[in-house]
Design a protein around this motif. Structure first.
Motif, PDB file in Angstrom:
ATOM      1  N   LEU A 235       0.826  -1.201   0.000  1.00  0.00           N
ATOM      2  CA  LEU A 235       0.000   0.000   0.000  1.00  0.00           C
ATOM      3  C   LEU A 235       0.862   1.254   0.000  1.00  0.00           C
ATOM      4  CD1 LEU A 235      -2.933   0.904   0.024  1.00  0.00           C
ATOM      5  CD2 LEU A 235      -2.853   0.896   2.527  1.00  0.00           C
ATOM      6  N   THR A 236       1.975   1.228   0.734  1.00  0.00           N
ATOM      7  CA  THR A 236       2.887   2.374   0.767  1.00  0.00           C
ATOM      8  C   THR A 236       3.484   2.638  -0.610  1.00  0.00           C
ATOM      9  OG1 THR A 236       3.436   1.965   3.080  1.00  0.00           O
ATOM     10  CG2 THR A 236       4.969   3.322   1.812  1.00  0.00           C
ATOM     11  N   ILE A 237       3.851   1.567  -1.311  1.00  0.00           N
ATOM     12  CA  ILE A 237       4.425   1.728  -2.644  1.00  0.00           C
ATOM     13  C   ILE A 237       3.393   2.289  -3.612  1.00  0.00           C
ATOM     14  CG2 ILE A 237       5.373   0.465  -4.610  1.00  0.00           C
ATOM     15  CD1 ILE A 237       6.684  -1.417  -2.564  1.00  0.00           C
ATOM     16  N   THR A 255      13.754   4.123  -1.110  1.00  0.00           N
ATOM     17  CA  THR A 255      13.470   3.228   0.012  1.00  0.00           C
ATOM     18  C   THR A 255      14.635   2.304   0.331  1.00  0.00           C
ATOM     19  OG1 THR A 255      12.433   1.610  -1.475  1.00  0.00           O
ATOM     20  CG2 THR A 255      10.996   3.263  -0.439  1.00  0.00           C
ATOM     21  N   GLU A 256      15.697   2.415  -0.467  1.00  0.00           N
ATOM     22  CA  GLU A 256      16.895   1.585  -0.292  1.00  0.00           C
ATOM     23  C   GLU A 256      16.563   0.097  -0.375  1.00  0.00           C
ATOM     24  OE1 GLU A 256      18.802   2.751   3.317  1.00  0.00           O
ATOM     25  OE2 GLU A 256      19.445   4.698   2.530  1.00  0.00           O
ATOM     26  N   HIS A 265       6.174  -6.608  -4.109  1.00  0.00           N
ATOM     27  CA  HIS A 265       5.099  -5.903  -3.393  1.00  0.00           C
ATOM     28  C   HIS A 265       3.996  -5.469  -4.358  1.00  0.00           C
ATOM     29  CE1 HIS A 265       7.016  -6.038   0.428  1.00  0.00           C
ATOM     30  NE2 HIS A 265       8.015  -5.219   0.124  1.00  0.00           N
ATOM     31  N   LEU A 266       4.385  -5.008  -5.544  1.00  0.00           N
ATOM     32  CA  LEU A 266       3.381  -4.601  -6.526  1.00  0.00           C
ATOM     33  C   LEU A 266       2.570  -5.789  -7.016  1.00  0.00           C
ATOM     34  CD1 LEU A 266       5.377  -1.969  -8.628  1.00  0.00           C
ATOM     35  CD2 LEU A 266       3.540  -1.542  -6.985  1.00  0.00           C
ATOM     36  N   ILE A 282      -3.577   0.892  -8.586  1.00  0.00           N
ATOM     37  CA  ILE A 282      -3.670   2.234  -8.002  1.00  0.00           C
ATOM     38  C   ILE A 282      -5.102   2.758  -8.097  1.00  0.00           C
ATOM     39  CG2 ILE A 282      -2.919   4.638  -8.247  1.00  0.00           C
ATOM     40  CD1 ILE A 282      -0.219   3.556  -9.245  1.00  0.00           C
ATOM     41  N   TYR A 283      -5.698   2.579  -9.272  1.00  0.00           N
ATOM     42  CA  TYR A 283      -7.081   3.029  -9.489  1.00  0.00           C
ATOM     43  C   TYR A 283      -8.027   2.345  -8.508  1.00  0.00           C
ATOM     44  CZ  TYR A 283     -11.700   2.766 -11.652  1.00  0.00           C
ATOM     45  OH  TYR A 283     -13.048   2.760 -11.872  1.00  0.00           O
TER      46      TYR A 283
END
Length: 311
Positions: A235-237, A255-256, A265-266, A282-283
């Protein structure tokens, strides 16, 4: 002339025109798709219907169901289709349109202004999308919605799709829009419509009735938010990509973390949100309330409530 009010008199006139009720002072209606083409014999039609169910019955996932529908339509001469649920808000259920086109549609929030969706919400008759374009081209004034729809037409044509056959479908109290297209010039497209009208209508109805029975969770339009489980990192990404317009490489740098981890994560976000593309994720995250809308001038909630188009 660009009007500042997206739901002005011109837009309402367009809606009445598209649903078969011409505005005052306007003679005639927009021509619809061809009617009364040669019909199938009962034996031919029943054989085609049986073949459709035989092909779709063994499917075990919405993706497989979509691919079988695409195969059936391919035999009728149409290479791409989409099925959209219209309530409580427009939601794409099935589609084999190119990922780039779907991503651009979602990224541009075109479902808010798409006259094809407006038409399907107010009519039961199939229609060609080019008739919508003809009306907009002849309109004396252009609203914000009209200009956005013209941009949408350009988007479709940039991917080689010059015509769509729009089929509104009612199933109980629910409305759907089944849309088919192919990368053909108009005469070829119309010839295919005239050749297989009843078969096309049947496939559209089966996509809703049979698809909804086989995969009720996928077709269900309500309560999506309760079924979505997103952890903090994906969610942060998504939030960084939406708010700061950062690509994967840039997010990895800030984010290193390595690109592979970001992609993982995506992928988790796409799976949780049931989308094939990151832009779609995202939408959906914005639509379901996980993320705030990044548009500073976003008036979606206000417009949708005022217009009554998206209950």
């Amino acid at each position: 002339m660009l009007d500042s009010d997206p739901f002005n008199i011109d837009t309402l006139s367009a809606l009445r025109e598209l649903t078969g009720d011409p505005p005052a002072g306007h003679s005639g209606r927009l021509p619809r798709a061809p009617r009364n083409p040669p019909a199938y014999s009962t034996r031919e039609f029943k054989s085609f219907e049986a073949a459709c169910y035989k092909s779709l019955y063994p499917t075990t996932s919405p993706a497989q169901f979509r691919d079988r529908l695409a195969s059936i339509l391919e035999k009728l001469g149409f290479s791409a289709f989409s099925l959209t649920a219209l309530s409580p808000n427009p939601r794409l259920l099935l589609s084999n349109l190119p990922d780039g086109l779907q991503s651009a549609y979602e990224r541009g929030y075109y479902e808010r202004v798409d006259y094809a969706i407006t038409y399907a919400n107010g009519s039961r008759h199939p229609m060609l999308r080019s008739r919508i374009e003809d009306y907009m081209a002849a309109a004396p004034l252009q609203s914000r919605e009209m200009i956005r729809n013209q941009d949408l037409s350009i988007l479709y044509k940039s991917h080689g799709f010059y015509e769509f056959y729009l089929i509104p479908i009612m199933a109980g109290r629910e409305r759907y829009l089944f849309s088919i297209t192919s990368q053909d010039i108009a005469p070829d497209f119309l010839a295919k419509l005239r050749k297989h009208p009843e078969a096309i209508q049947l496939v559209a109805e089966i996509s809703v009735s049979f698809g909804g029975r086989k995969f009720p969770e996928h077709f269900r339009a309500m309560g999506l938010n309760k079924e979505i489980k997103l952890t903090v990192q994906p969610l942060t990404i998504l939030s960084r990509m939406a708010e700061d317009d950062l690509n994967i490489q840039r997010i990895a740098q800030t984010t290193e973390r390595n690109v592979h981890t970001i992609n993982q994560h995506l992928a988790a976000a796409r799976k949780a949100l049931n989308t094939r593309t990151t832009h779609g994720a995202i939408y959906r995250a914005i639509k379901e309330g996980f993320l705030p809308c990044p548009c500073k001038d976003c008036t979606y909630e206000e417009d949708s409530q005022d217009s009554g188009m998206f209950p």
